[in-house]
Design an enzyme around this catalytic site. Structure first.
Site, PDB file in Angstrom:
ATOM      1  N   HIS A 172      11.497  -2.473  -8.602  1.00 26.66           N
ATOM      2  CA  HIS A 172      12.659  -1.763  -8.055  1.00 26.66           C
ATOM      3  C   HIS A 172      12.247  -0.500  -7.303  1.00 26.66           C
ATOM      4  O   HIS A 172      12.698  -0.235  -6.185  1.00 26.66           O
ATOM      5  CB  HIS A 172      13.631  -1.409  -9.191  1.00 26.66           C
ATOM      6  CG  HIS A 172      14.813  -0.610  -8.739  1.00 26.66           C
ATOM      7  ND1 HIS A 172      14.830   0.767  -8.762  1.00 26.66           N
ATOM      8  CD2 HIS A 172      15.995  -0.992  -8.204  1.00 26.66           C
ATOM      9  CE1 HIS A 172      15.977   1.196  -8.283  1.00 26.66           C
ATOM     10  NE2 HIS A 172      16.713   0.152  -7.947  1.00 26.66           N
ATOM     11  N   CYS A 230     -26.730   0.146  17.366  1.00 22.87           N
ATOM     12  CA  CYS A 230     -26.198   1.507  17.349  1.00 22.87           C
ATOM     13  C   CYS A 230     -27.012   2.465  18.219  1.00 22.87           C
ATOM     14  O   CYS A 230     -26.923   3.673  18.068  1.00 22.87           O
ATOM     15  CB  CYS A 230     -26.107   2.034  15.915  1.00 22.87           C
ATOM     16  SG  CYS A 230     -27.657   2.004  15.008  1.00 22.87           S
TER      17      CYS A 230
END
Length: 791
Positions: free
Chosen positions: A412, A730
């Site tokens: 809920h 890289c």
């Protein structure tokens, strides 16, 4: 008789278009029964016409109109008092006899149809405005489980009518602009599933809006405890396309709600040997996912469903289905709101839980353990409680954020918070400490509900100074590329600045920058003086800034790769560092991590990574091992990482820096211990050519484009891909030499990581090269490779 005038209809007489006749829940049950091939418990529904007939015959419309006149729903005490009087007025009236007889006769007929005398049923409320894609009334009226007998069914139908005026339902209708007397209510009387396990299911990730997977939550016993948030359910993620299980999180459950043999329900303790068991079998998970796919395909929108597994035959049943409201609405509004990110230098985690409704806020805590104290809750406070119930909605509406001890992603508190747009964290007890016992009433906290973390104190976000005037220009377009373009980054403070660049994440985050900028002291020295936590905290904070700025894009951090000469420059380093004639080829990278002289320092690095991932909840962090000379080193290092809680998995990847010829030559063996490679082209070129890149005398020989280097790179890509590993690079060569970038893409490299100032250029360059490759393949007239690149 026409549907509109009927007092009662069977499920197979109803369709989803009949919301005005039988409400959202009943009409949807009819649609499922009549048109979707999924198992649904049979039953019937009283109609809105029957509801209005009852109210008109008893004069209730006038009585209720008088009672609610002048009601201020934001006054919790008045709301509670008025609604109680309205419900009592409804219960005081006797249902017309002809309506009672009709319900009793249908109940008897239901028993005959299913072959059971006086069957157990569930009586579910179904409002005529509920379960619409743009307005959810779900859960605001009551459901009664495991009831039997005609008189009892009639009484429960009347109780359903009264539940149309619960505090939460009246509040919600008022805020959504619905007239209280226009809304009618149907009662669905449905065969009871004797659920040994039950729960909820969504065809969209209710926290993020990702619709690639199906989210299933389940617990032992009846499903009410899942919806109410009384227990923290298991959650299972299933790939929507393949119905393969992507992820399973099994949570301990100590209590459950079960049906009593003679009627009604009771809470019992889960046997010890079942408390930590998976609630559904893998086959049942897949069966539910198949049902969800059928239902979504039929309705044509995201769906929210409830299900149960009957203890008598282990059969899976769909108990109800309704359109999911929050992401259906947000998608109409072009996606979810942008999330605010907070940057700080000091974070103390109080509790962690499930990120049920995303967002970052700070404020004062109000712990409420007893519902009678709801009226004390003030606007803008952070609600901390064991769990929320539907009657809490008026208070929840005032909350800045919500934190609960129990509950799952579809309880809920989760559903209401997402609908209201309130950050919410649930299930803290299942992640360590209960919020209500750990967070003191009245203190200030910062809520990171995006990652499920509560921090002590109010954490301010430093704002970068903006120029007084900015020229508005057309947005720059960057074509999508199959080759991912990552970014190299050193300084964490630049992460926010560069986060807007069109990169796919961080391919290389250099840990050394954090040491030299923030820590300044040698890790072994800090261990010696009893301050190892400084390493963990400072590293974690620097890494966090980058991961949070880039989220959800991945960040790959390279573990420390100082040379001994560089480590010696840190305070206390002289005592621990050797004097090496060639530090570049000496005690660096992986060889440090398992060395008895350094292993304790490496463990601190691992602890920092774990803190970022687990305490800060930033699961987009991955790591890379630099300068690993042989396979044995790789095995040793990954074992130390695993011992520190960093094991490779679906959401944690370990990369290897491919910068030594042995990494290329033995890639088939390194593959066993890593998920992929990032080519360090600077060191690789130096070691392949035997050329010191810092020596001017031979610098003319140093060139990443050398055929030997390119053959090594292509060989690595081929061998890595055979075992499903990825390869990146890289170095700066792809952004400096377009022909080298073309070579990499043609060789099948998965990604390239470049400096921030070249991200845009490289992104566009990669797109052009990929388009050229496609054109060459289409025409068959592309340029041929003039060199043999095969090793």
């Amino acid at each position: 008789m026409e549907k509109e005038k009927a007092f009662l209809l069977w499920f197979d007489q109803l369709e989803r278009k009949d919301v005005a006749i039988a409400g959202g829940k009943s009409s949807s049950l009819g649609e499922l029964t009549s048109h979707v091939d999924v198992p649904v418990p049979y039953g019937f529904a009283t109609t809105a016409c029957a509801y209005r007939y009852f109210f008109e015959k008893t004069g209730l419309y006038e009585k209720i109109k008088a009672l609610i006149a002048g009601l201020d729903v934001d006054n919790s005490a008045q709301l509670r008092e008025v609604c109680a009087k309205v419900r009592q007025a409804i219960m005081d009236e006797e249902m017309p006899q002809d309506l009672q007889d009709l319900i009793a006769e249908a109940y008897k007929e239901l028993g005959e149809k299913v072959g059971q005398a006086d069957p157990f049923v569930a009586v579910r409320s179904s409002a005529t405005a509920e379960d619409l894609p743009d307005a959810s009334f779900a859960g605001q009226q009551d459901t009664y489980l495991n009831v039997k007998g005609a008189e009892t069914i009639v009484a429960k139908v009347k109780e359903c009518y009264a539940s149309c005026f619960t505090d939460r339902a009246v509040y919600y209708r008022e805020k959504q602009g619905f007239d209280h007397l226009d809304v009618a209510l149907s009662a669905a009387v449905q065969m009871m599933v004797f659920s040994k396990a039950a729960g909820v299911m969504f065809t969209v990730n209710v926290a993020t809006g990702d619709d690639k997977n199906i989210l299933i939550e389940g617990a032992w016993g009846l499903g009410e405890y899942v919806v109410q948030g009384t227990v923290t359910p298991d959650n299972y993620t299933v790939n929507k396309a393949t119905c393969e299980i992507v992820e399973k999180n099994v949570n301990a459950q100590d209590i459950k709600l079960i049906r009593k043999a003679d009627g009604d329900c009771e809470e019992v303790v889960v046997p010890l040997d079942e408390q930590n068991e998976q609630k559904l079998t893998d086959e049942q998970i897949k069966q539910l996912a198949e049902c969800a796919k059928k239902i979504e395909a039929h309705y044509g929108c995201y769906m929210d469903m409830e299900w149960g597994v009957d203890e008598r035959d282990n059969k899976v049943y769909i108990l109800q289905a309704r359109p999911e409201t929050v992401w259906s609405r947000r998608n109409k509004e072009n996606g979810a709101p942008k999330e605010e990110k907070k940057v700080t230098t000091d974070r103390k985690v109080i509790v962690k839980g499930l990120p049920a409704s995303p967002g970052n806020v700070a404020g004062r805590v109000h712990v409420i353990l007893d519902p009678s104290h709801i009226d004390e809750f003030k606007e803008g406070e952070i609600l901390v409680t064991e769990m929320t119930a539907p009657d809490w909605v008026p208070a929840m509406k005032k909350a800045k954020a919500i934190v609960t001890d129990s509950g799952g992603m579809t309880c809920h508190a989760s559903i209401v918070s997402r609908e209201l747009g309130i950050p919410c964290i649930v299930g803290t007890k299942s992640r360590g400490e209960a919020a209500t016992t750990t967070i003191s009433d009245g203190i200030d906290v910062t809520i990171d509900a995006t990652h499920g973390v509560v921090y002590e104190g109010i954490i301010e976000e430093p704002k970068a100074e903006q120029p007084a005037q900015q020229v508005v220009a057309a947005a720059e377009y960057f074509p999508p590329t199959g080759t991912k373009i990552y970014m190299n980054l050193g300084d964490p403070e630049l992460a926010e600045k560069y986060a807007t660049l069109p990169c796919d994440g961080i391919g290389l985050m250099r840990e050394e920058f954090i040491w030299t900028t923030y820590i300044h002291e040698h890790p072994l020295y800090l261990i010696k003086i009893g301050q190892p936590e400084k390493v963990v905290d400072q590293l974690a904070e620097g890494i966090r800034q980058v991961c949070q700025a880039m989220a959800p894009r991945p960040v790959t951090m390279r573990f420390s790769d100082f040379k001994s000469s560089e480590y010696r420059d840190l305070k206390g380093g002289d005592e621990f560092e050797p004097n090496e004639p060639s530090a570049l080829l000496g005690w660096r990278g992986a060889s440090r991590y398992y060395d008895p002289k350094y292993i304790e320092a490496f463990k601190l690095e691992c602890m920092a990574v774990r803190k970022v991932r687990e305490e800060f909840g930033l699961k987009n962090l991955n790591v890379m091992i630099p300068f690993c000379r042989n396979v044995e080193e790789c095995e040793k290092v990954t074992k130390i990482m695993a011992d520190c809680g960093l094991s490779r998995g679906k959401d944690f990847k370990v990369w290897l820096m491919a910068e030594i010829p042995s990494n290329i030559i033995l890639a088939d063996q390194f593959n066993k211990f890593v998920d992929g490679y990032s080519i360090g082209s600077n060191d690789l070129t130096m070691l392949v050519l035997g050329c010191d890149r810092d020596n001017d005398t031979v610098s003319h020989i140093y060139d990443e484009r050398n055929l030997a280097v390119r053959r090594a790179i292509r060989h690595l890509i081929e061998v890595a891909h055979k075992d499903g590993k990825t390869v990146s690079i890289c170095g700066q060569a792809p952004s400096v030499y377009p022909e080298f970038c073309e070579f990499l893409i043609k060789s099948g490299i998965d990604s390239m990581s470049v400096n921030p100032d070249t991200v845009k250029f490289t992104k566009k360059l990669a797109a052009q090269i990929e388009q050229r490759i496609m054109m060459d393949a289409l025409t068959g007239k592309g340029r041929q490779e003039v060199e043999d690149l095969n090793w």
